[in-house]
Structure formats: structure tokens, C-alpha cells
Motif scaffolding. Structure first.
Motif, PDB file in Angstrom:
ATOM      1  N   CYS A 125      63.795  23.034  63.541  1.00 15.61           N
ATOM      2  CA  CYS A 125      64.750  24.141  63.614  1.00 15.61           C
ATOM      3  C   CYS A 125      65.487  24.147  64.959  1.00 15.61           C
ATOM      4  N   TYR A 126      64.761  23.869  66.033  1.00 17.45           N
ATOM      5  CA  TYR A 126      65.403  23.832  67.352  1.00 17.45           C
ATOM      6  C   TYR A 126      66.407  22.683  67.430  1.00 17.45           C
ATOM      7  N   VAL A 183      74.749  31.907  73.088  1.00 14.27           N
ATOM      8  CA  VAL A 183      74.132  30.771  72.390  1.00 14.27           C
ATOM      9  C   VAL A 183      73.196  30.025  73.330  1.00 14.27           C
ATOM     10  N   GLN A 184      73.626  29.804  74.548  1.00 13.01           N
ATOM     11  CA  GLN A 184      72.769  29.096  75.501  1.00 13.01           C
ATOM     12  C   GLN A 184      71.491  29.887  75.792  1.00 13.01           C
ATOM     13  N   GLU A 185      71.620  31.208  75.873  1.00 13.32           N
ATOM     14  CA  GLU A 185      70.417  32.020  76.111  1.00 13.32           C
ATOM     15  C   GLU A 185      69.466  31.924  74.928  1.00 13.32           C
ATOM     16  N   ARG A 186      69.981  31.943  73.714  1.00 17.43           N
ATOM     17  CA  ARG A 186      69.128  31.865  72.537  1.00 17.43           C
ATOM     18  C   ARG A 186      68.452  30.502  72.440  1.00 17.43           C
ATOM     19  N   LEU A 187      69.177  29.442  72.767  1.00 12.14           N
ATOM     20  CA  LEU A 187      68.580  28.112  72.751  1.00 12.14           C
ATOM     21  C   LEU A 187      67.476  28.015  73.811  1.00 12.14           C
ATOM     22  N   THR A 212      59.731  29.157  73.739  1.00 10.70           N
ATOM     23  CA  THR A 212      58.667  29.364  72.761  1.00 10.70           C
ATOM     24  C   THR A 212      58.090  28.037  72.292  1.00 10.70           C
ATOM     25  N   LEU A 213      58.959  27.073  72.015  1.00  5.49           N
ATOM     26  CA  LEU A 213      58.497  25.762  71.559  1.00  5.49           C
ATOM     27  C   LEU A 213      57.636  25.081  72.616  1.00  5.49           C
ATOM     28  N   THR A 214      58.034  25.190  73.869  1.00  7.76           N
ATOM     29  CA  THR A 214      57.262  24.567  74.951  1.00  7.76           C
ATOM     30  C   THR A 214      55.867  25.184  75.054  1.00  7.76           C
ATOM     31  N   GLN A 215      55.779  26.498  74.932  1.00  9.47           N
ATOM     32  CA  GLN A 215      54.470  27.154  74.952  1.00  9.47           C
ATOM     33  C   GLN A 215      53.596  26.669  73.794  1.00  9.47           C
ATOM     34  N   MET A 216      54.179  26.514  72.612  1.00  7.69           N
ATOM     35  CA  MET A 216      53.445  26.018  71.454  1.00  7.69           C
ATOM     36  C   MET A 216      52.933  24.604  71.694  1.00  7.69           C
ATOM     37  N   GLN A 217      53.782  23.752  72.258  1.00  9.66           N
ATOM     38  CA  GLN A 217      53.383  22.367  72.536  1.00  9.66           C
ATOM     39  C   GLN A 217      52.215  22.315  73.515  1.00  9.66           C
ATOM     40  N   LEU A 218      52.311  23.095  74.578  1.00 10.03           N
ATOM     41  CA  LEU A 218      51.237  23.103  75.579  1.00 10.03           C
ATOM     42  C   LEU A 218      49.923  23.586  74.969  1.00 10.03           C
ATOM     43  N   LEU A 219      50.006  24.582  74.102  1.00  9.37           N
ATOM     44  CA  LEU A 219      48.802  25.133  73.494  1.00  9.37           C
ATOM     45  C   LEU A 219      48.120  24.127  72.575  1.00  9.37           C
ATOM     46  N   GLU A 248      59.667  32.715  64.566  1.00  4.49           N
ATOM     47  CA  GLU A 248      60.719  33.221  65.450  1.00  4.49           C
ATOM     48  C   GLU A 248      61.831  32.196  65.634  1.00  4.49           C
ATOM     49  N   ILE A 249      61.443  30.960  65.872  1.00  3.26           N
ATOM     50  CA  ILE A 249      62.431  29.908  66.101  1.00  3.26           C
ATOM     51  C   ILE A 249      63.220  29.629  64.828  1.00  3.26           C
ATOM     52  N   ALA A 250      62.542  29.586  63.685  1.00  2.00           N
ATOM     53  CA  ALA A 250      63.229  29.341  62.417  1.00  2.00           C
ATOM     54  C   ALA A 250      64.238  30.448  62.116  1.00  2.00           C
ATOM     55  N   ALA A 251      63.853  31.695  62.360  1.00  2.00           N
ATOM     56  CA  ALA A 251      64.758  32.809  62.101  1.00  2.00           C
ATOM     57  C   ALA A 251      65.971  32.754  63.011  1.00  2.00           C
ATOM     58  N   SER A 252      65.756  32.427  64.279  1.00  2.00           N
ATOM     59  CA  SER A 252      66.868  32.359  65.225  1.00  2.00           C
ATOM     60  C   SER A 252      67.810  31.211  64.876  1.00  2.00           C
ATOM     61  N   ALA A 253      67.240  30.065  64.513  1.00  2.00           N
ATOM     62  CA  ALA A 253      68.070  28.916  64.153  1.00  2.00           C
ATOM     63  C   ALA A 253      68.868  29.201  62.882  1.00  2.00           C
ATOM     64  N   ARG A 254      68.217  29.813  61.906  1.00  2.00           N
ATOM     65  CA  ARG A 254      68.916  30.146  60.663  1.00  2.00           C
ATOM     66  C   ARG A 254      70.098  31.055  60.949  1.00  2.00           C
TER      67      ARG A 254
END
Length: 414
Positions: free
Chosen positions: A287-288, A311-315, A321-328, A359-365
């Protein structure tokens, strides 16, 4: 005098290229992945780019299982989910996680095929089966020659699966000692189109212990009736079944000797729970990537969407969020490799990552506007599939109660 038609400019919408991988790892979460881990990751990515993405929208829209892709995954050794199988190279847990991430980046149904076949059915037999059961089933399941299912959830027992009511009782028929199974199961991947089902039932009767035991039940056994669940709006390219078991007899050799209580079932689920977290990272990545590519290519008000501050802020928020998920998932996988991962830790990984993926999927959609609901633009399929991912292998509420019990020492389960 001739009248020329005015030139029409900027009316025809361009074709957007939204599926190219970006190799996103902003914090170096996967920097210690070995060359073997990376090689597996990139083999899966190549499979996704060349064989999954060109066809998966059609399967998803028609609600058909891509059995050819499932067989191909077996040929490429992508079905094991990190489970050790004799004759196959060992896959590290980090490698298995990266492979699961890449598969989910392609499609949730295809990733779920791997999760059901390897993560649940194959892992149950590898962890809990007899030597004879392993010799019979591990190879064919890993190679995709046979399809396996894992039947735990029931129509009236989802989150409280520990209270399952499907029963098994000892009985001898025609001189054969075995068990008779009665009950129902629901939401069972490959339960209506596979070969063998790892089925969980409570042992009752005068010599029963009332504990949950595992059984290997061929799907052509008399009394095993499975119906494919229709009308799904998520994971449409894999079939889940509603199974009715009526006087199903299996021999004593069908019992998983290591599956003697729900705690043994939980061993399988804990391993797959972390895999679901990796899948969430894959969906979020897709999605990102789509949002970034679209923001660069879509022109509105005379400039690319990417030139807008909002748009840049949303990206940036999505990447955070994605980075936090990857680290976890990376850290939890290191703990798992060391044999130190606890059940609550696996739960918080699943809880955090599926929530982040939503959250990321909803924002990308939303960023894609009307184009965001088209299958051809990728994100809509992930947007829908994440909803199922958020639910299976334990809902958000169940994961919260598992972690909450660990925090407080007090169980909020009934």
C-alpha cells in the motif's frame, strides 16, 4: 471554410505503474539478514512480480483459487513457512518472515495459501506428529502435491476456540481401533478442496480426558461434508469451508501423538501469529509503495500530488508506521530464533502490525481517490484483505487480552 476539431489535451488518463518494489527499510530493521535470507526474499519477490501480479486480480474478482500458483509455490519451495522438512534446506525464521512479507506484498490470498499449508497444517504435523505421519505427509505438503487444512474454529467458537465442542470418542469398528468424530468447523482454509485436514476435537466418553486432541482426517472420509463459504469481500482467492462432521471414523493411527491439549494447539498458533505480523508488513508495504508511485505520477492542479505538503506529510506518517512495524517483527523474530519469544510477545506483534497495516491501507486507498477502489490499481485488494488478516489467528481484542493478562497478572477471559 473548414472547421478543425479543437485539440483535446490532458483528457486521457495515463497508465499508472504502481507495483514496482521500493526496498523500503528506513531504519535498517533487516540489516542483519543473511545472504541466504535475502536470496529467498528476492526469489519470492521475482515470483510475485512475474507470476502473481499479472493474474491475481482476475482470480480475486472471480473468487477462484489459483491452484496453479499453489503448485508452483511448492515447486519453488515457498510453501514450508520455515518448517524443517527432511531433504529440504533449512530456512531461518528471518528468511521465512521476509518471504512471508514479500508474498503478502503480492497478494493476501496467495500468502494465506502458504500460511494454511505450511504455517498450520505442515507445522502441526512437524511439531506434533508421529514419525510415520511425518514421513507420509511432510514431503507431499511441502511440495504442494497434497493440500492441507487446519480445522480449529467452529461456527460458535471463534475467539473462544479453547471451548470447542467438536467431539471424538474411542470406538472399534470391524476390528479396527479408532475414533468417531462429530461436530462442525468454520472458516477452514482448503477445508473443502484439499486432501488432509488437521482437525481438533475434544476427547469424550468413559475413557476420554475432555482435552483437545489433534487428528489427521482425509477429506474423502465418509461423514466429512465441506461447503465452500461464498460471498466474502476479503481473501477471495482462497476458499474457506464450513465443515460438518457426522460419525466420521478414523483409525488410531490418525491421532497426532503430540497434540494432547489446547496448549499443544497453541504452540502452532504462536508460531503462525508472528507470521501474520510479517504478512501485515507485506500488505502495508504494498500500500505504501502504491501511494508513493501514485503521488509521483498523478497530476492534479498542474503538478504531481507529491508536490503537495499534505501528501508528503501523509506519506511520512505511513512510512513512520511501516518502519515501526518492520522493527517490531525483526526484533521478535530474533527472539524467536533464540527460543525466547513468549506468547504475549507474539500477540503484541500481531496486534500492532495488523492495526498498522489497516491504517496504511486506509490512507493509501484515500490518496488514490476514485482510482483507489479499482483492482487494477492494487491497493483496493490489499485494503480488503487486511480486514481478514486483522481478524484471523486471534482478533485484536483477543491479542489485547493476552497481553493485558501478561501486564496485570489478571485474566479477563471468562
Amino acid at each position: 471554410m473548414t472547421t478543425e476539431n479543437p485539440v483535446r489535451r490532458n483528457v486521457t488518463e495515463p497508465d499508472y505503474d504502481l507495483s514496482q518494489p521500493l526496498d523500503i527499510d528506513y531504519a535498517g530493521a533487516f540489516s542483519d539478514a543473511t545472504p541466504a535470507d535475502r536470496e529467498l526474499q528476492h526469489r519470492v519477490r521475482t515470483f510475485v512480480q512475474d507470476e502473481v501480479l499479472p493474474v491475481i486480480d482476475g482470480y480475486w474478482e472471480r473468487a477462484e483459487v489459483p491452484f496453479g500458483l499453489a503448485k508452483r509455490m511448492g515447486e519453488l519451495d515457498f510453501l514450508r513457512d520455515g518448517v524443517d522438512v527432511p531433504g529440504s534446506p533449512r530456512i531461518s525464521l528471518m528468511g521465512a518472515g521476509l518471504a512471508e512479507m514479500e508474498m503478502s506484498r503480492g497478494d493476501g490470498s496467495v500468502a494465506t495459501i502458504c500460511g494454511v499449508q505450511g504455517g498450520l497444517a505442515l507445522r502441526s504435523i512437524q511439531l506434533l506428529g508421529s514419525d510415520e505421519q511425518k514421513a507420509q505427509w511432510l514431503g507431499p505438503l511441502a511440495r504442494g502435491e497434497k493440500l492441507g487444512a487446519f480445522a480449529l474454529t467452529e461456527p460458535t467458537h471463534g475467539s473462544d476456540s479453547v471451548s470447542l465442542e467438536t467431539t471424538a470418542r474411542r470406538e472399534t469398528r470391524d476390528g479396527v481401533e479408532g475414533f468417531v468424530i462429530d461436530g462442525e468447523k468454520k472458516w477452514i482454509g482448503f477445508g473443502s478442496c484439499g486432501d488432509i485436514t488437521v482437525l481438533w476435537a475434544r476427547l469424550v466418553g468413559k475413557d476420554g480426558d475432555n482435552q483437545v486432541h489433534g487428528f489427521l482426517v482425509p477429506q474423502d472420509t465418509p461423514g466429512y461434508a465441506a461447503t465452500t463459504i461464498e460471498g466474502k469481500v476479503s481473501l477471495r482467492a482462497i476458499w474457506q469451508a464450513h465443515i460438518v462432521l457426522t460419525d466420521v471414523f478414523v483409525p488410531a493411527s490418525a491421532v497426532l501423538p503430540g497434540g494432547r491439549s489446547f496448549k499443544d494447539t497453541a504452540r502452532v498458533l504462536q508460531a503462525t501469529r508472528l507470521g501474520v505480523a510479517w504478512s501485515a508488513v507485506g500488505h502495508a508495504t504494498a500500500c505504501y509503495e502504491t501511494a508513493v508511485a501514485y503521488a509521483k505520477q498523478r497530476v492534479q492542479f498542474g503538478r504531481p500530488l507529491a508536490a503537495n505538503q499534505m501528501v508528503q506529510e501523509r506519506l511520512t506518517r505511513m512510512l513512520s508506521t511501516l518502519t515501526q512495524m518492520q522493527l517490531l517483527v525483526a526484533q521478535m523474530t530474533r527472539l524467536d530464533e533464540a527460543g525466547q519469544l513468549s506468547g504475549p510477545q507474539a500477540s503484541i506483534a500481531k496486534y500492532t502490525c495488523t492495526r498498522g497495516a489497516r491504517e496504511i491501507a486506509a490512507s493509501a486507498r484515500d490518496m488514490l481517490g476514485g482510482n483507489g477502489i479499482l483492482l487494477a490499481n492494487r491497493v483496493a485488494r490489499h485494503f480488503a484483505d487486511v480486514e481478514a488478516l486483522h481478524t484471523y489467528e486471534g482478533t485484536e481484542s483477543v491479542q489485547a487480552l493476552i497481553v493485558g493478562r501478561d501486564i496485570t497478572g489478571v485474566s479477563a477471559f471468562v
